[in-house]
Design a protein around this motif. Structure first.
Motif, PDB file in Angstrom:
ATOM      1  N   ASP A   1       3.690  -7.612   6.759  1.00 49.21           N
ATOM      2  CA  ASP A   1       3.006  -8.885   7.004  1.00 49.21           C
ATOM      3  C   ASP A   1       3.721  -9.704   8.069  1.00 49.21           C
ATOM      4  O   ASP A   1       3.089 -10.277   8.968  1.00 49.21           O
ATOM      5  CB  ASP A   1       2.899  -9.697   5.705  1.00 49.21           C
TER       6      ASP A   1
ATOM      7  N   GLU B   1       2.369 -10.680  11.814  1.00 51.28           N
ATOM      8  CA  GLU B   1       2.288 -12.084  12.228  1.00 51.28           C
ATOM      9  C   GLU B   1       3.006 -12.303  13.554  1.00 51.28           C
ATOM     10  O   GLU B   1       2.506 -13.007  14.438  1.00 51.28           O
ATOM     11  CB  GLU B   1       2.900 -12.970  11.145  1.00 51.28           C
TER      12      GLU B   1
ATOM     13  N   LEU C   1      -4.007  -4.392   9.110  1.00 54.09           N
ATOM     14  CA  LEU C   1      -2.686  -4.217   8.506  1.00 54.09           C
ATOM     15  C   LEU C   1      -2.445  -2.775   8.079  1.00 54.09           C
ATOM     16  O   LEU C   1      -1.296  -2.335   7.994  1.00 54.09           O
ATOM     17  CB  LEU C   1      -2.519  -5.157   7.312  1.00 54.09           C
TER      18      LEU C   1
END
Length: 268
Positions: A146, A150, A188
């Motif tokens: 994650d 980002e 993802l």
């Protein structure tokens, strides 16, 4: 927030304050959600009276560029989110062709952004890119998907800013908004593909190196190659995810059949 506002040199009117804040939003210095300093501090930086400042902020709020939250200060409005309205975003999320069209568009526009960045990036721009790459390397070492994803978006934001083209900057930001809103659900999953994290990191380093070297041809190619890789990987991730879904259903079905068979044997 650091002192990004400059003293008003001329007539010290609300119009002068409005123009400066507009420019900071347009040039991407102020982003959606950024909180402005308090009234006293902001008036100090502009060197205007607080009544003049209030008039300017009210005018910007009336035009939808600023929002005031009760007890939470004044913030930059989510003006970029209006490029893709909610109904359009929902349409994109439910039509598979939109994913390939999105990436096709991004491949071209990010190629241009990287090329311009290599031509125009300032020393401060490159320092920011350096810091983002350091954070990306650290996220890669820790294995936080994650966080890595980002910072990936943040990196592309920064390259777009290095291009120093206002229209290009806001077009790219609207594209990245689709990522942050989770429109492309298989994004993802790409990070979970074997070797993908290493490949993506190397691609970002290639873009960074070309921009830093001031090589527009290499920068454009590196950016476009990166999006081509992402496009292929998203297709693979989608297929892999579908295979896993089917395999899981098969396993449940077989387990259910085995349980039924056992119950039948016990009852005979």
């Amino acid at each position: 927030m650091n002192d990004i506002f400059s003293r008003i040199d001329h007539s010290r009117t609300a119009d002068e304050v409005i123009v400066q804040i507009e420019s900071l939003i347009l040039e991407g210095v102020l982003r959606a959600g950024d909180r402005l300093p308090g009234e006293r501090e902001l008036a100090r930086q502009f060197e205007v009276s607080r009544p003049i400042l209030r008039d300017a902020l009210k005018a910007l709020e009336a035009r939808g560029l600023l929002v005031t939250r009760h007890g939470g200060g004044t913030h930059v409005a989510d003006v970029i989110g209006q490029v893709f309205s909610k109904p359009v975003m929902e349409l994109i999320s439910t039509h598979s062709k939109a994913t390939s069209d999105y990436l096709e568009y991004r491949r071209e526009i990010e190629g241009v952004a990287a090329e311009y960045a290599a031509r125009r990036a300032t020393a401060d721009d490159l320092a920011l890119l350096d810091r983002i790459m350091e954070r990306m390397d650290e996220a890669h070492r820790t294995g936080d998907f994650d966080d890595e994803a980002e910072i990936d978006v943040e990196f592309h934001h920064a390259v777009g800013e290095c291009a120093h083209n206002i229209i290009l900057l806001h077009t790219l930001r609207s594209c990245y908004r689709l990522l942050s809103e989770g429109i492309f659900r298989h994004r993802l999953l790409v990070f979970a593909l074997p070797g993908a994290r290493e490949d993506l990191l190397a691609q970002h380093h290639a873009i960074h190196a070309a921009v830093k070297a001031g090589d527009p041809v290499a920068a454009r190619k590196a950016a476009m190659d990166h999006i081509t890789y992402v496009e292929r990987s998203m297709v693979q991730a989608e297929r892999t995810d579908d295979w896993q879904r089917v395999s899981r259903l098969r396993l449940r079905q077989r387990a259910g059949e085995t349980e039924i068979s056992r119950k039948t044997d016990r009852n005979q």
